[in-house]
Design an enzyme around this catalytic site. Structure first.
Site, PDB file in Angstrom:
ATOM      1  N   HIS A  34       0.848  -0.823  -0.026  1.00  0.00           N
ATOM      2  CA  HIS A  34       0.057   0.103  -0.371  1.00  0.00           C
ATOM      3  C   HIS A  34       0.545   1.765  -0.168  1.00  0.00           C
ATOM      4  O   HIS A  34       0.407   2.685   0.295  1.00  0.00           O
ATOM      5  CB  HIS A  34      -1.228   0.065   1.415  1.00  0.00           C
ATOM      6  CG  HIS A  34      -2.315  -0.917   0.995  1.00  0.00           C
ATOM      7  ND1 HIS A  34      -3.023  -0.271   0.442  1.00  0.00           N
ATOM      8  CD2 HIS A  34      -1.942  -2.460   0.806  1.00  0.00           C
ATOM      9  CE1 HIS A  34      -4.119  -1.337   0.222  1.00  0.00           C
ATOM     10  NE2 HIS A  34      -3.574  -2.872   1.180  1.00  0.00           N
ATOM     11  N   SER A  41     -10.171 -17.857 -22.506  1.00  0.00           N
ATOM     12  CA  SER A  41      -9.071 -17.801 -22.043  1.00  0.00           C
ATOM     13  C   SER A  41      -9.976 -19.676 -21.166  1.00  0.00           C
ATOM     14  O   SER A  41     -10.426 -19.347 -21.186  1.00  0.00           O
ATOM     15  CB  SER A  41      -9.154 -17.018 -20.589  1.00  0.00           C
ATOM     16  OG  SER A  41      -8.651 -17.120 -20.032  1.00  0.00           O
ATOM     17  N   GLY A  47      -3.429 -12.890  -4.396  1.00  0.00           N
ATOM     18  CA  GLY A  47      -2.798 -11.297  -4.287  1.00  0.00           C
ATOM     19  C   GLY A  47      -1.403 -11.824  -4.286  1.00  0.00           C
ATOM     20  O   GLY A  47      -0.841 -11.104  -4.572  1.00  0.00           O
ATOM     21  N   GLU A  54      -6.385  -1.468 -16.524  1.00  0.00           N
ATOM     22  CA  GLU A  54      -6.781  -2.281 -14.647  1.00  0.00           C
ATOM     23  C   GLU A  54      -7.851  -0.777 -14.405  1.00  0.00           C
ATOM     24  O   GLU A  54      -9.241  -0.741 -13.689  1.00  0.00           O
ATOM     25  CB  GLU A  54      -6.001  -2.401 -14.185  1.00  0.00           C
ATOM     26  CG  GLU A  54      -6.479  -2.919 -12.964  1.00  0.00           C
ATOM     27  CD  GLU A  54      -5.679  -4.196 -11.961  1.00  0.00           C
ATOM     28  OE1 GLU A  54      -4.558  -4.960 -13.054  1.00  0.00           O
ATOM     29  OE2 GLU A  54      -5.832  -4.790 -11.227  1.00  0.00           O
ATOM     30  N   ASP A  99       2.473  -3.848  -9.706  1.00  0.00           N
ATOM     31  CA  ASP A  99       2.593  -4.487  -9.860  1.00  0.00           C
ATOM     32  C   ASP A  99       2.525  -5.673 -11.957  1.00  0.00           C
ATOM     33  O   ASP A  99       3.303  -6.154 -12.086  1.00  0.00           O
ATOM     34  CB  ASP A  99       0.797  -5.576  -9.491  1.00  0.00           C
ATOM     35  CG  ASP A  99       0.316  -5.376  -8.335  1.00  0.00           C
ATOM     36  OD1 ASP A  99       0.646  -5.247  -8.051  1.00  0.00           O
ATOM     37  OD2 ASP A  99      -0.379  -5.558  -8.784  1.00  0.00           O
TER      38      ASP A  99
HETATM   39  P1  ADP Z   1      -5.398 -10.884  -8.697  1.00  0.00           P
HETATM   40  O1  ADP Z   1      -4.808 -10.031  -9.745  1.00  0.00           O
HETATM   41  O2  ADP Z   1      -4.742 -10.618  -7.579  1.00  0.00           O
HETATM   42  O3  ADP Z   1      -5.209 -12.715  -9.321  1.00  0.00           O
HETATM   43  P2  ADP Z   1      -7.331  -9.175  -9.364  1.00  0.00           P
HETATM   44  O4  ADP Z   1      -8.642  -9.598  -8.557  1.00  0.00           O
HETATM   45  O5  ADP Z   1      -6.918  -7.786  -9.459  1.00  0.00           O
HETATM   46  O6  ADP Z   1      -7.047 -10.400  -8.728  1.00  0.00           O
HETATM   47  O7  ADP Z   1      -7.755  -9.916 -10.768  1.00  0.00           O
HETATM   48  C1  ADP Z   1      -8.386 -11.015 -11.063  1.00  0.00           C
HETATM   49  C2  ADP Z   1      -8.812 -11.196 -12.464  1.00  0.00           C
HETATM   50  O8  ADP Z   1      -7.766 -10.872 -13.481  1.00  0.00           O
HETATM   51  C3  ADP Z   1     -10.190 -12.013 -12.063  1.00  0.00           C
HETATM   52  O9  ADP Z   1     -10.890 -12.437 -11.661  1.00  0.00           O
HETATM   53  C4  ADP Z   1     -10.113 -12.210 -14.085  1.00  0.00           C
HETATM   54  O10 ADP Z   1     -11.210 -11.688 -14.248  1.00  0.00           O
HETATM   55  C5  ADP Z   1      -8.722 -11.806 -14.789  1.00  0.00           C
HETATM   56  N1  ADP Z   1      -8.030 -12.753 -15.085  1.00  0.00           N
HETATM   57  C6  ADP Z   1      -6.941 -13.094 -14.541  1.00  0.00           C
HETATM   58  N2  ADP Z   1      -6.349 -14.155 -14.849  1.00  0.00           N
HETATM   59  C7  ADP Z   1      -6.672 -14.498 -15.793  1.00  0.00           C
HETATM   60  C8  ADP Z   1      -6.797 -15.233 -16.897  1.00  0.00           C
HETATM   61  N3  ADP Z   1      -6.304 -15.962 -17.183  1.00  0.00           N
HETATM   62  N4  ADP Z   1      -8.156 -15.780 -18.298  1.00  0.00           N
HETATM   63  C9  ADP Z   1      -9.241 -14.592 -17.637  1.00  0.00           C
HETATM   64  N5  ADP Z   1      -8.747 -13.461 -16.352  1.00  0.00           N
HETATM   65  C10 ADP Z   1      -8.582 -13.568 -15.788  1.00  0.00           C
HETATM   66 MG    MG Z   2      -5.211  -8.193  -9.440  1.00  0.00          MG
END
Ligand code: ADP
Ligand code: MG
Length: 377
Positions: free
Chosen positions: A22, A55, A119, A155, A167
């Site tokens: 953060h 995906s 995370g 994002e 990130d």
């Molecule tokens: P984190 O980045 O911590 O894993 P986030 O909420 O920021 O969690 O991002 C996760 C989201 O990103 C998923 O819910 C999905 O919408 C998208 N995402 C991540 N990886 C994929 C993937 N391989 N295919 C499709 N969507 C993905």
């Molecule tokens: Mg994320």
């Protein structure tokens, strides 16, 4: 001229943040490393002006025309597309603004072994893989830092999740056995050797299985508290305060805002201390900084959970030299810097502690500091 491949395969990794939680949206310092878990994007050019994303994570592909991209992401309100598809299409949308010639249609197939919502930034991995692919296929010639900015824009503005740029920078710039020391104001990045292998250390991730909701809830609230704190203190961002300013901040701020500010200010200092220690003594010395980071996130920033605290305590008891929650908070994973011969004890200790607390079994695995985004084929 940039080579414009008709097809190829690109990938970008997830990341773990060693310390500096953060601090990114406060213009501060972070020390993440890219991990070996990656998201792959296989991309081929089409003869028409359509973009199709599929995906393994999603049931059905999504297909739109390039011209329809703009309308998918209204400046107000949620994206008009399946949530997962907003990530790759948001990258396409952001990159389209950077294109001088009209981009061509593409098919994008995505597969990933980055755990989602743990995370580890599966979001930056998908953004990095797609951005790396499209800059090549569309011949944009953008460098890794520019692509990190594209990922963040996707994002923030397309998906609507108010995240910082850590990130994406970690995912783009990662190096084997090294962390990225990043100044989130200047985006100046420095590769810092971790020497985990030489020190006999591993990073164990203890995923609590509790999924956080980044775009809503506490994360936004914490960002607002940080902005409020900076405003009241008359600085552009909390990065501009140091530990010496804290007594003054305590006078000026309400008790809760002060605790939020104290976390950010001390966390920035921990990153600087960690980098100095890594240079001087290597990774075996940084454990206490991880411990104090966790205490600060738990007590001052108040974004830990009982599961994360249990994971951290169990890891320490089983021989980890430092442990803390990582990521946005309110769930997700903890990391434990662990001597190689204690990894099994940390795994077993965390699992046993979760059982006795009545939590679902955690997912425990190691991560290895690895290379950032790249073209694979
Ligand atoms: P984190 O980045 O911590 O894993 P986030 O909420 O920021 O969690 O991002 C996760 C989201 O990103 C998923 O819910 C999905 O919408 C998208 N995402 C991540 N990886 C994929 C993937 N391989 N295919 C499709 N969507 C993905
Ligand atoms: Mg994320």
């Amino acid at each position: 001229m940039t080579d414009r491949p008709a097809a190829g395969s690109w990938s970008a990794p997830g990341r773990v943040n060693l310390v500096g939680e953060h601090t990114d949206y406060n213009d501060g310092f972070v020390l993440p490393f890219a991990i070996a878990h990656r998201t792959h994007a296989v991309v081929g050019r089409r003869d028409d002006a359509r973009i199709r994303v599929a995906s393994t994570f999603a049931d059905a592909p999504v297909e739109v025309t390039l011209d329809e991209l703009e309308a998918l992401f209204p400046s107000e309100g949620a994206p008009r597309v399946a949530e997962w598809a907003a990530y790759p299409l948001g990258v396409a949308w952001a990159l389209r603004h950077a294109a001088t010639a009209p981009p061509v249609g593409v098919d994008i197939a995505i597969a990933s072994d980055v755990p989602v919502g743990a995370g580890l930034s599966s979001s930056a991995a998908i953004e990095g893989a797609v951005a790396s692919a499209l800059t090549d296929v569309w011949g944009l010639g953008l460098d890794p830092v520019a692509l990190a900015r594209v990922g963040r824009r996707a994002e923030n503005e397309a998906v609507g999740a108010p995240t910082g740029i850590m990130d994406q920078m970690a995912s783009m710039l990662g190096r084997a056995d090294a962390a990225i020391f990043l100044d989130c104001r200047s985006l100046h990045a420095e590769v810092v050797d971790l020497g985990f292998a030489a020190a006999g250390l591993e990073v164990v991730v203890i995923d609590t299985g509790v999924t956080h909701a980044h775009a809503t809830g506490g994360y936004r609230d914490r960002r607002e508290a940080c902005e409020r704190g900076a405003d009241t203190m008359g600085v552009r961002a909390l990065r501009d305060l140091s530990v010496a300013d804290l007594p003054r901040a305590e006078q000026a701020l309400d008790a809760e805002t002060f605790r939020r500010v104290r976390h950010v200010v001390t966390e920035n200092q921990r990153v600087l201390d960690a980098v100095r220690m890594l240079h001087a003594h290597g990774s075996a010395q940084i454990g206490p900084l991880l411990d104090s980071s966790h205490a600060s996130l738990r007590d001052d920033f108040e974004i830990s959970t009982p599961e994360l605290d249990t994971a951290v305590d169990a890891a320490r008891a089983a021989g980890a030299i430092g442990a803390r929650m990582t990521g946005g908070g309110f769930g997700g994973a903890a990391i434990a810097l662990t001597p190689h011969d204690c990894v099994d004890a940390v795994r077993d200790g965390a699992s046993a502690a979760f059982v006795s607390a009545g939590y679902p079994a955690p997912h425990v695995f190691t991560v290895t500091p690895s290379e950032g985004a790249r073209r694979d084929a």
